[in-house]
Write a protein that holds these residues in place. Structure first.
Motif, PDB file in Angstrom:
ATOM      1  N   ILE A  33      28.824 -68.230 105.271  1.00  9.17           N
ATOM      2  CA  ILE A  33      28.495 -68.774 106.591  1.00  9.17           C
ATOM      3  C   ILE A  33      27.035 -69.188 106.688  1.00  9.17           C
ATOM      4  O   ILE A  33      26.698 -70.202 107.305  1.00  9.17           O
ATOM      5  CB  ILE A  33      28.858 -67.753 107.697  1.00  9.17           C
ATOM      6  CG1 ILE A  33      30.379 -67.707 107.880  1.00  9.17           C
ATOM      7  CG2 ILE A  33      28.190 -68.102 109.032  1.00  9.17           C
ATOM      8  CD1 ILE A  33      30.870 -66.569 108.734  1.00  9.17           C
ATOM      9  N   SER A  38      28.181 -75.300 104.813  1.00 10.06           N
ATOM     10  CA  SER A  38      29.478 -74.616 104.836  1.00 10.06           C
ATOM     11  C   SER A  38      30.248 -74.978 106.105  1.00 10.06           C
ATOM     12  O   SER A  38      29.667 -75.386 107.116  1.00 10.06           O
ATOM     13  CB  SER A  38      29.275 -73.100 104.767  1.00 10.06           C
ATOM     14  OG  SER A  38      28.558 -72.643 105.900  1.00 10.06           O
ATOM     15  N   ARG A  40      31.373 -73.652 108.872  1.00 14.87           N
ATOM     16  CA  ARG A  40      31.127 -72.392 109.566  1.00 14.87           C
ATOM     17  C   ARG A  40      32.235 -72.013 110.544  1.00 14.87           C
ATOM     18  O   ARG A  40      32.541 -70.829 110.704  1.00 14.87           O
ATOM     19  CB  ARG A  40      29.769 -72.443 110.261  1.00 14.87           C
ATOM     20  CG  ARG A  40      28.620 -72.364 109.262  1.00 14.87           C
ATOM     21  CD  ARG A  40      27.272 -72.472 109.908  1.00 14.87           C
ATOM     22  NE  ARG A  40      26.224 -72.192 108.934  1.00 14.87           N
ATOM     23  CZ  ARG A  40      24.938 -72.463 109.120  1.00 14.87           C
ATOM     24  NH1 ARG A  40      24.543 -73.035 110.258  1.00 14.87           N
ATOM     25  NH2 ARG A  40      24.046 -72.179 108.187  1.00 14.87           N
ATOM     26  N   ALA A  44      34.090 -68.587 110.312  1.00 10.85           N
ATOM     27  CA  ALA A  44      34.028 -67.659 111.448  1.00 10.85           C
ATOM     28  C   ALA A  44      35.428 -67.233 111.870  1.00 10.85           C
ATOM     29  O   ALA A  44      35.639 -66.093 112.298  1.00 10.85           O
ATOM     30  CB  ALA A  44      33.288 -68.299 112.614  1.00 10.85           C
ATOM     31  N   ALA A  96      28.197 -63.675 112.813  1.00  9.44           N
ATOM     32  CA  ALA A  96      28.856 -64.913 112.384  1.00  9.44           C
ATOM     33  C   ALA A  96      29.229 -65.769 113.587  1.00  9.44           C
ATOM     34  O   ALA A  96      29.026 -66.997 113.583  1.00  9.44           O
ATOM     35  CB  ALA A  96      30.104 -64.578 111.563  1.00  9.44           C
ATOM     36  N   VAL A 100      27.773 -69.752 114.876  1.00 14.38           N
ATOM     37  CA  VAL A 100      28.623 -70.891 115.216  1.00 14.38           C
ATOM     38  C   VAL A 100      28.422 -71.312 116.670  1.00 14.38           C
ATOM     39  O   VAL A 100      28.238 -72.498 116.974  1.00 14.38           O
ATOM     40  CB  VAL A 100      30.107 -70.551 114.950  1.00 14.38           C
ATOM     41  CG1 VAL A 100      31.016 -71.667 115.467  1.00 14.38           C
ATOM     42  CG2 VAL A 100      30.339 -70.335 113.456  1.00 14.38           C
TER      43      VAL A 100
END
Length: 205
Positions: A33, A38, A40, A44, A96, A100
């Motif tokens: 992450i 990536s 994400r 997530a 995480a 995001v």
């Protein structure tokens, strides 16, 4: 050494091992992450699945505790260990999710070190769980996790200094601080797991 007059129920060991292995999976998702480029949101979502799986294992331990007359070690220690493992998962999932939600594209390089510490602590915790049955060869585990937590504290302080150096605007500072706070809490929670296992081992010796 304390003699056992009754057989102990050992299904807890498998549940604890599953919880710890789930933390390894979550820590590796965190590594992905925080990597630039990536996906994400997809990662997530996988992290949320890990969090749900962790909750299920925690509930299974609590349910078994409520139903069991015989336990492999003290009931309050089983509760504490399950709760500590659950805390680690919650903090990692929160970090995480915040990355995001806040759409943080680039994280300071020190965050990589924070997550590396969590990944190593997760691996050590998973390796230690099978040894709960014998309560042997656990000293190095809790010593190393405590050392890692001290490293995490140092990285966290350096991150705070960088955030408040004027390099970032105020809103970015607030967003990043929430993320690094959750990662720091996860490191603390790993130490709580190690301290609980140390306490259990001392009682059982």
């Amino acid at each position: 050494m304390r003699l056992r007059l009754t057989p102990s129920e050992d299904s807890y060991y498998g549940l604890f091992a599953d919880s710890a292995n789930n933390l390894v999976t979550a820590s590796r998702l965190l590594v992905e992450i925080i990597s630039d480029g990536s996906d994400r949101e997809a990662l997530a979502e996988k992290m949320r699945a890990c969090e749900h799986a962790g909750d299920e294992r925690t509930h299974a331990i609590m349910n078994r505790l409520n139903e069991s007359f015989i336990t492999p070690f003290d009931r309050e220690d089983i509760y504490r260990l399950a709760a500590n493992l659950d805390d680690v998962m919650d903090f990692m999932e929160a970090a995480a999710d915040l990355i995001v939600l806040y759409q943080i594209e680039h994280l300071p390089k020190e965050v990589v070190r924070q997550v590396e510490v969590l990944e190593r602590a997760a691996e050590l915790t998973a390796e230690a769980m099978p040894r709960l049955r014998s309560m042997k060869n656990l000293n190095e585990y809790w010593i190393e996790v405590n050392r890692l937590e001290n490293q995490a504290d140092q990285v966290y302080r350096r991150l705070l200094a960088r955030l408040f150096s004027g390099e970032y605007d105020a809103l970015t500072v607030l967003k990043m601080k929430e993320v690094i706070d959750q990662l720091e809490e996860a490191a603390d929670a790993f130490e709580h797991v190690a301290n609980t296992i140390e306490s259990i081992a001392v009682k059982e010796s």
